[in-house]
Write a protein that holds these residues in place. Structure first.
Motif, PDB file in Angstrom:
ATOM      1  N   VAL A 204      -7.986  -5.065  25.234  1.00  0.00           N
ATOM      2  CA  VAL A 204      -8.434  -3.672  25.303  1.00  0.00           C
ATOM      3  C   VAL A 204      -7.723  -3.011  26.481  1.00  0.00           C
ATOM      4  CG1 VAL A 204     -10.402  -2.139  25.692  1.00  0.00           C
ATOM      5  CG2 VAL A 204     -10.675  -4.194  24.286  1.00  0.00           C
ATOM      6  N   PHE A 205      -7.034  -1.895  26.187  1.00  0.00           N
ATOM      7  CA  PHE A 205      -6.273  -1.221  27.239  1.00  0.00           C
ATOM      8  C   PHE A 205      -6.530   0.281  27.204  1.00  0.00           C
ATOM      9  CE2 PHE A 205      -2.445   1.141  28.525  1.00  0.00           C
ATOM     10  CZ  PHE A 205      -2.404   0.769  29.860  1.00  0.00           C
ATOM     11  N   GLY A 206      -6.658   0.871  28.407  1.00  0.00           N
ATOM     12  CA  GLY A 206      -6.654   2.311  28.587  1.00  0.00           C
ATOM     13  C   GLY A 206      -7.852   3.023  28.015  1.00  0.00           C
ATOM     14  N   GLY A 207      -7.688   4.344  27.813  1.00  0.00           N
ATOM     15  CA  GLY A 207      -8.728   5.186  27.262  1.00  0.00           C
ATOM     16  C   GLY A 207      -9.314   6.135  28.296  1.00  0.00           C
ATOM     17  N   TRP A 208     -10.262   6.954  27.837  1.00  0.00           N
ATOM     18  CA  TRP A 208     -11.018   7.845  28.710  1.00  0.00           C
ATOM     19  C   TRP A 208     -12.269   7.120  29.182  1.00  0.00           C
ATOM     20  CZ3 TRP A 208      -8.979  12.172  30.498  1.00  0.00           C
ATOM     21  CH2 TRP A 208      -8.009  12.856  29.750  1.00  0.00           C
ATOM     22  N   VAL A 209     -12.505   7.136  30.493  1.00  0.00           N
ATOM     23  CA  VAL A 209     -13.683   6.488  31.077  1.00  0.00           C
ATOM     24  C   VAL A 209     -14.400   7.489  31.968  1.00  0.00           C
ATOM     25  CG1 VAL A 209     -12.656   4.183  31.010  1.00  0.00           C
ATOM     26  CG2 VAL A 209     -12.373   5.604  33.054  1.00  0.00           C
ATOM     27  N   PRO A 210     -15.679   7.245  32.277  1.00  0.00           N
ATOM     28  CA  PRO A 210     -16.399   8.165  33.169  1.00  0.00           C
ATOM     29  C   PRO A 210     -15.725   8.279  34.524  1.00  0.00           C
ATOM     30  CG  PRO A 210     -17.923   6.678  32.064  1.00  0.00           C
ATOM     31  CD  PRO A 210     -16.544   6.178  31.769  1.00  0.00           C
ATOM     32  N   GLN A 211     -15.790   9.469  35.103  1.00  0.00           N
ATOM     33  CA  GLN A 211     -15.171   9.716  36.405  1.00  0.00           C
ATOM     34  C   GLN A 211     -15.886   8.962  37.509  1.00  0.00           C
ATOM     35  OE1 GLN A 211     -12.466  11.805  37.131  1.00  0.00           O
ATOM     36  NE2 GLN A 211     -12.598  11.063  39.231  1.00  0.00           N
ATOM     37  N   SER A 212     -17.200   8.801  37.390  1.00  0.00           N
ATOM     38  CA  SER A 212     -17.965   8.159  38.458  1.00  0.00           C
ATOM     39  C   SER A 212     -17.633   6.682  38.524  1.00  0.00           C
ATOM     40  CB  SER A 212     -19.465   8.337  38.218  1.00  0.00           C
ATOM     41  OG  SER A 212     -19.869   7.607  37.086  1.00  0.00           O
ATOM     42  N   TRP A 224     -14.739  12.836  33.255  1.00  0.00           N
ATOM     43  CA  TRP A 224     -14.104  11.590  32.847  1.00  0.00           C
ATOM     44  C   TRP A 224     -12.610  11.662  33.095  1.00  0.00           C
ATOM     45  CZ3 TRP A 224     -11.579  13.492  28.409  1.00  0.00           C
ATOM     46  CH2 TRP A 224     -12.221  14.534  27.723  1.00  0.00           C
ATOM     47  N   LYS A 225     -11.968  10.547  33.054  1.00  0.00           N
ATOM     48  CA  LYS A 225     -10.547  10.447  33.418  1.00  0.00           C
ATOM     49  C   LYS A 225      -9.881   9.370  32.565  1.00  0.00           C
ATOM     50  CE  LYS A 225     -11.364   6.835  36.853  1.00  0.00           C
ATOM     51  NZ  LYS A 225     -11.180   6.384  38.235  1.00  0.00           N
ATOM     52  N   CYS A 226      -8.555   9.354  32.606  1.00  0.00           N
ATOM     53  CA  CYS A 226      -7.805   8.276  31.947  1.00  0.00           C
ATOM     54  C   CYS A 226      -7.831   7.028  32.822  1.00  0.00           C
ATOM     55  CB  CYS A 226      -6.349   8.692  31.727  1.00  0.00           C
ATOM     56  SG  CYS A 226      -6.130   9.802  30.347  1.00  0.00           S
ATOM     57  N   THR A 227      -7.720   5.884  32.182  1.00  0.00           N
ATOM     58  CA  THR A 227      -7.702   4.624  32.921  1.00  0.00           C
ATOM     59  C   THR A 227      -6.518   3.767  32.480  1.00  0.00           C
ATOM     60  OG1 THR A 227      -8.981   2.635  33.469  1.00  0.00           O
ATOM     61  CG2 THR A 227      -9.187   3.460  31.232  1.00  0.00           C
ATOM     62  N   GLY A 228      -6.095   2.914  33.368  1.00  0.00           N
ATOM     63  CA  GLY A 228      -5.073   1.925  33.034  1.00  0.00           C
ATOM     64  C   GLY A 228      -5.645   0.524  33.085  1.00  0.00           C
ATOM     65  N   PRO A 258      -2.325   5.085  33.911  1.00  0.00           N
ATOM     66  CA  PRO A 258      -3.514   5.457  33.133  1.00  0.00           C
ATOM     67  C   PRO A 258      -3.120   6.312  31.937  1.00  0.00           C
ATOM     68  CG  PRO A 258      -3.854   5.826  35.484  1.00  0.00           C
ATOM     69  CD  PRO A 258      -2.405   5.533  35.308  1.00  0.00           C
ATOM     70  N   ARG A 259      -3.801   6.090  30.802  1.00  0.00           N
ATOM     71  CA  ARG A 259      -3.485   6.854  29.592  1.00  0.00           C
ATOM     72  C   ARG A 259      -4.597   6.702  28.571  1.00  0.00           C
ATOM     73  NH1 ARG A 259       2.019   4.612  28.438  1.00  0.00           N
ATOM     74  NH2 ARG A 259       1.909   4.289  30.698  1.00  0.00           N
ATOM     75  N   ALA A 260      -4.617   7.632  27.635  1.00  0.00           N
ATOM     76  CA  ALA A 260      -5.544   7.582  26.506  1.00  0.00           C
ATOM     77  C   ALA A 260      -4.813   8.142  25.287  1.00  0.00           C
ATOM     78  CB  ALA A 260      -6.797   8.402  26.797  1.00  0.00           C
ATOM     79  N   GLY A 261      -5.290   7.796  24.110  1.00  0.00           N
ATOM     80  CA  GLY A 261      -4.648   8.273  22.899  1.00  0.00           C
ATOM     81  C   GLY A 261      -3.285   7.664  22.664  1.00  0.00           C
ATOM     82  N   ASP A 278      -1.624  11.156  29.803  1.00  0.00           N
ATOM     83  CA  ASP A 278      -2.033  10.801  31.156  1.00  0.00           C
ATOM     84  C   ASP A 278      -2.650  12.037  31.779  1.00  0.00           C
ATOM     85  OD1 ASP A 278      -2.349  10.056  33.745  1.00  0.00           O
ATOM     86  OD2 ASP A 278      -0.218  10.004  34.227  1.00  0.00           O
ATOM     87  N   GLY A 279      -3.963  12.073  31.919  1.00  0.00           N
ATOM     88  CA  GLY A 279      -4.601  13.269  32.455  1.00  0.00           C
ATOM     89  C   GLY A 279      -5.854  12.945  33.216  1.00  0.00           C
ATOM     90  N   TYR A 280      -6.202  13.779  34.152  1.00  0.00           N
ATOM     91  CA  TYR A 280      -7.465  13.676  34.873  1.00  0.00           C
ATOM     92  C   TYR A 280      -8.360  14.808  34.392  1.00  0.00           C
ATOM     93  CZ  TYR A 280      -4.543  10.791  37.816  1.00  0.00           C
ATOM     94  OH  TYR A 280      -3.681   9.832  38.264  1.00  0.00           O
ATOM     95  N   ARG A 281      -9.614  14.501  34.204  1.00  0.00           N
ATOM     96  CA  ARG A 281     -10.573  15.460  33.685  1.00  0.00           C
ATOM     97  C   ARG A 281     -10.204  15.806  32.243  1.00  0.00           C
ATOM     98  NH1 ARG A 281     -13.620  15.884  38.442  1.00  0.00           N
ATOM     99  NH2 ARG A 281     -12.227  15.661  40.193  1.00  0.00           N
TER     100      ARG A 281
END
Length: 749
Positions: A204-212, A224-228, A258-261, A278-281
Motif C-alpha cells: 500500500v503506497f501513498g494517498g490522501w491522509v488526515p493532516q493531523s 488532509w494531505k498527500c503522503t508518501g 508524497p502523492r495521491a491518484g 502531489d498537493g497539500y490540502r
C-alpha cells in the motif's frame, strides 16, 4: 527499453476518463465507468485488444436479479479467473452533472468474461456476512494461497466523507464478508492510494491522509494531505509492516514524494509507481502533477535458465540464457575442468565461493533520472556516495540507487555484449546491488514516444530459416563422436507489422545441480543409425567420477552482462588471498575487475558455466550448471543456415556448409531425436537416429521417420534434429535445430 510510446489505437475509442475501473486479462484490457467529459459519470464498459490496439464498446447482459451498475467513479474493479468484481464507488444523485449530489456506494457486482474477447453479463452475487460500508477511492485486490485456501478479495481504506483504514475480506468461493483481525501498525486512513499483490504481500503506497498527526479526523471538512508512506500487509499472517513512515524525512530525494491518484502495477516481483498528484490540502490550485516513474524490487530475482551454447571455437564460446524479467544484469561465472592457478599479489576483496556479489535477499527501489532517485524499506541502506543511512523500524535493509547510474551502469557490458574491464567498478555503485534484506526503489529512465510494433512468437512455421552463428564443441575422434547441441535463431515477419522471433531454446552437455559433489563426467549420447560397426553407434567416452570437495571448487567471474548473451574468451583470476577465504565468506565486497588479471580459454578444454540475475536487491540464485568444451583445432565447424520446409507427408531439411571447414568436407550426417526407453530413465539424454549421410546439403525426412520422433518439452514442444559435417580428421560439432510444434499430441505405436 524504458521507452514510452503512443499506440495507434482504432475502433470504439472511449472518451478520456478519470477514477475508472481497469483490469488486464492477458492481452486485453477492460475499462469500466469513471468521470468523463463535463463531469459526467459513466457506466460504460470498453475492451482493448492490446495485441491489435483495437477498442470495442461492450454491452454486457443485465443481471437477472436486479439492475446493472449505475454510473460511478472511484470504484474498485478486480479480476480473478474469468470474472471481474465491482465494488462501491461514488454516484451522482442529480441528473445534472453540474449539480453534484454525492452518494457513496457499497453494491457488489460480478462480471463474467468470455474467453479471449467479449463478456457474458453482470450478476449480483448473494453474499453472507456484513457488507463493507459505502466508500469510494478505496483499493481491492484478490489473493489466493498456492498451497491451501480459496481466493479472497481484500478491500482497504477509501473515502465516505472521511478517510478510512479498515480492512475487509471476501471469500470468493463462499461469498462471505468478514473483518480479519490484523497485527502490527495499521496505516493511516487514506483514499486514492494504491494496493498491489506481490507474492503473499499487499503493498500500500501513498494517498490522501488526515493532516493531523494522530490521523483521527472524522469530520468531512477536516484537513488532509498527500503522503508518501509505504506499508505492506502479509496476507498469510494478516500482519502490517511499515516500510516508510508518513513523517520520515527525505532530504536526499531518495524516495518517491508524497502523492495521491497515482497508478501502480506489479510486473513479476517488481512494483512500478507512476505519476499522481502531489498537493497539500484540498485546494486544486495547490496540487502539482508528478511525472516521475519509480520501481520497487521486492526480492532477489529467480535463477535464470541453464546457460546455452550458441557457438564454440577453439578459444571462445558464444553463450545465451533465457531472460529473467525486470533485472539489471547477469553475473556469469565459469569453472575450469583443469585447475587454474591462483594469482598472487593482486589487490582484491574477499569473494564468496558461490558469488562475487552478495546473494542475500532484499528489496530495492529505483527512480528515473528525470526526477527522483530511490525508495527503500525498513532500516534502509542507501547506496549513494557520501550519503548516510536512514534508519526506520523493523530492521530491514534497503539498497537504493539513482537510475542515472542504472542507465550507464558503468558499462555493465560492452555494446557487443563482451565483458570489459569497466564492467562494474563496484556492484553497489552501479545499481545498488549490495547485500540487502529489504526492498529498494530506483528511478526508471524513460524515453519519448514512438510508434509501436507488435511482437509475438511463431510456434509452427511452414518454413523456418535457422541461422546458427557457428559450431558447438564436441568430443571428436576417429571412432567415437559426441554430438552436441547448438542454439538456433529464426527471424521472420508476419502480418500487422509484427516482428516474429522464433528463438529455439538450447539444451547443454549435461545438467548438474549446484550442490553436486562430484567432478565433471562427460555424458554419453547414443546415436542409433540402424547399422552395425558404425562409428556413430558407439557411446561417447566417459571418465569415472572423481570426488571433489566443495571447498576446492573455484568459480571465476566472466563478468556482468546487461543482456542475456555473452561472448566468452577470458575470465578474471582472483588473488590467492581471496581464494583462501572463499569458503569462509558469505557476503564480501566485489573486487575491482580493472585490477584483476584475465585468463584466456584453452582449446579442447571443458568449462562449466552458471549465471545469476541481478536486481536492486542483489544477486539471485545461480542457474543449473552447464558444461561445454572448446573446439579442437582441425575439425570442421557446424553447418549453418538450416531451413525446414514442411510438406504434406514429409519435411525438407537443408543447410549451408560450415563457415570453417578446416579442409574438404567428405560427408554430412543428419540425425533425428527418437523415442526410447532410455529417455524415460534419463529425459535429459536424447537418443538420436541417423536419417541421412551423404555429400548433399539437404535431405528428406519422411512421415514414417517423423512418427518415431521424440517431442522435447524442455521448453516449448519441439522435434530435435542435429546436422554435422566430416572432414579428413573426422566429424565436427553438430548444429541442433528445435522445430517448434505448438500443441502436440504424442502417439505411441
Amino acid at each position: 527499453t524504458n521507452q514510452w510510446f503512443l499506440p495507434a489505437v482504432r475502433g470504439d475509442i472511449p472518451p478520456g476518463c478519470a477514477a475508472h475501473g481497469f483490469v488486464c486479462d492477458g492481452t486485453r484490457i477492460l475499462v469500466f465507468g469513471g468521470m468523463v467529459e463535463y463531469g459526467r459519470y459513466s457506466n460504460d464498459l470498453y475492451e482493448l485488444q492490446a495485441s491489435r490496439w483495437l477498442w470495442k464498446k461492450v454491452k454486457p447482459q443485465a443481471p437477472s436479479n436486479g439492475s446493472p451498475p449505475c454510473p460511478r467513479l472511484g470504484h474498485s474493479f478486480s479480476l480473478y479467473g474469468n470474472k471481474c468484481y465491482l465494488f462501491g464507488g461514488l454516484a451522482n444523485e442529480s441528473e445534472d452533472s453540474n449539480n453534484n449530489v454525492p452518494r457513496y456506494l457499497n453494491d457488489f457486482y460480478e462480471l463474467e468474461l468470455q474467453h479471449g474477447s467479449g463478456v457474458v453479463g453482470w450478476s449480483i452475487p448473494v453474499t453472507k456476512g456484513i457488507l463493507p460500508s459505502p466508500r469510494e477511492s478505496h483499493t481491492a485486490i484478490v489473493y489466493c494461497r498456492k498451497d491451501v485456501g480459496s481466493p479472497k478479495m481484500y478491500i482497504f481504506g477509501g473515502m465516505c466523507g472521511c478517510r478510512l483504514n479498515d480492512l475487509w475480506e471476501l471469500d470468493i468461493e463462499t461469498m462471505t464478508w468478514s473483518r480479519p483481525e490484523t497485527k502490527g501498525t495499521v496505516p493511516l486512513p487514506r483514499s486514492l492510494h494504491t494496493a498491489n499483490v506481490i507474492g503473499n504481500k499487499m503493498y500500500v503506497f501513498g494517498g490522501w491522509v488526515p493532516q493531523s498527526a494522530g490521523g483521527e479526523i472524522s469530520a468531512p471538512d477536516g484537513e488532509w494531505k498527500c503522503t508518501g508512506s509505504f506499508s505492506y500487509l502479509n496476507l498469510d499472517t494478516t500482519e502490517w509492516i511499515g516500510l516508510i513512515s508518513d513523517c520520515q524525512e527525505d532530504k536526499s530525494n531518495s524516495l518517491p514524494g508524497p502523492r495521491a491518484g497515482h497508478c501502480a502495477v506489479a510486473v513479476g516481483t517488481r512494483l512500478y509507481i507512476w505519476s499522481g498528484r502531489d498537493g497539500y490540502r484540498k485546494a486544486w490550485n495547490n496540487q502539482v502533477c508528478c511525472k516521475d516513474l519509480w520501481y520497487l524490487d521486492t526480492e532477489r530475482p529467480l535463477a535464470p535458465s541453464q546457460v546455452q551454447l550458441v557457438r564454440a571455437t577453439t578459444n571462445s564460446f558464444q553463450l545465451k540464457w533465457d531472460e529473467v524479467p525486470t533485472v539489471e544484469g547477469y553475473l556469469l561465472q565459469l569453472h575450469a575442468d583443469s585447475p587454474v592457478p591462483p594469482v598472487a599479489g593482486i589487490p582484491g576483496s574477499g569473494v564468496p565461493e558461490t558469488s562475487v556479489l552478495s546473494s542475500q535477499g532484499g528489496c530495492s527501489l529505483h527512480q528515473s533520472p528525470q526526477s527522483l532517485p530511490s525508495v527503500p524499506y525498513p532500516e534502509m541502506k542507501v547506496d549513494h556516495p557520501s550519503q548516510t543511512n536512514n534508519l526506520v523500524p523493523n530492521n530491514v535493509q534497503v539498497a537504493l540507487s539513482s537510475s542515472s547510474k542504472v542507465e550507464g551502469k558503468e558499462k555493465v557490458a560492452a555494446p557487443e555484449n563482451k565483458v570489459t574491464q569497466e564492467t562494474m567498478k563496484n556492484h553497489t555503485d552501479a545499481t545498488g546491488f549490495k547485500e540487502s534484506n529489504a526492498p529498494s526503489l530506483l528511478p526508471v529512465c524513460t524515453s519519448s514516444a514512438q510508434t509501436s510494433a507488435n511482437v509475438g512468437e511463431l510456434h509452427d512455421l511452414d518454413k523456418q530459416s535457422v541461422n546458427p552463428d557457428a559450431s558447438v564443441s564436441s568430443t571428436v575422434s576417429s571412432t567415437q563422436t559426441m554430438v552436441t547441441q547448438q542454439a538456433v535463431k529464426t527471424e521472420s515477419s508476419s502480418t500487422n507489422g509484427a516482428v516474429v522471433k522464433d528463438e529455439t531454446s538450447l539444451t547443454t552437455f549435461n545438467s548438474k545441480s549446484e550442490a553436486a559433489e562430484t567432478a565433471y563426467v562427460m555424458p554419453s549420447t547414443r546415436v542409433n543409425t540402424g547399422q552395425t560397426n558404425d562409428s556413430h553407434s558407439s557411446r561417447a567416452p566417459s571418465r569415472p567420477p572423481a570426488p571433489v570437495k566443495t571447498r576446492d571448487r573455484r568459480w571465476y567471474d566472466v563478468g556482468i552482462f546487461k543482456n542475456n548473451s555473452a561472448v566468452v574468451s577470458q575470465f578474471y583470476l582472483l588473488p590467492e588471498e581471496t581464494l583462501n577465504i572463499n569458503s569462509k565468506t558469505e557476503g564480501a565486497d566485489v573486487p575491482d575487475y580493472r585490477l584483476l588479471k584475465k585468463q584466456d580459454l584453452f582449446p579442447g578444454t571443458v568449462y562449466r558455466f552458471r549465471v545469476a540475475a541481478i536486481n536492486g536487491c542483489g544477486v539471485g540464485p545461480f542457474s543449473k550448471i552447464s558444461e561445454f568444451k572448446t573446439c579442437i583445432p582441425g575439425f570442421p565447424g557446424a553447418p549453418s543456415t538450416v531451413k525446414i520446409t514442411k510438406s504434406v507427408d514429409c519435411i525438407h531439411l537443408s543447410w549451408e556448409p560450415p563457415a570453417s571447414p578446416s579442409g574438404n568436407i567428405l560427408e554430412y550426417s543428419a540425425y533425428l531425436a527418437i523415442r526410447s526407453t532410455q529417455l524415460q530413465e534419463n529425459p535429459s539424454q536424447l537418443v538420436f537416429m541417423r536419417i541421412y549421410c551423404g555429400l548433399k546439403t539437404s535431405c528428406i525426412v519422411t512421415a514414417a521417420q517423423l512418427s518415431n520422433a521424440h517431442v522435447d518439452y524442455t521448453s516449448r514442444p519441439a522435434i530435435v534434429f542435429r546436422i554435422s559435417a566430416k572432414n579428413e580428421r573426422g566429424y565436427g560439432p553438430a548444429t541442433q535445430v528445435r522445430w517448434l510444434q505448438g500443441k502436440v499430441t504424442v502417439t505411441h505405436s
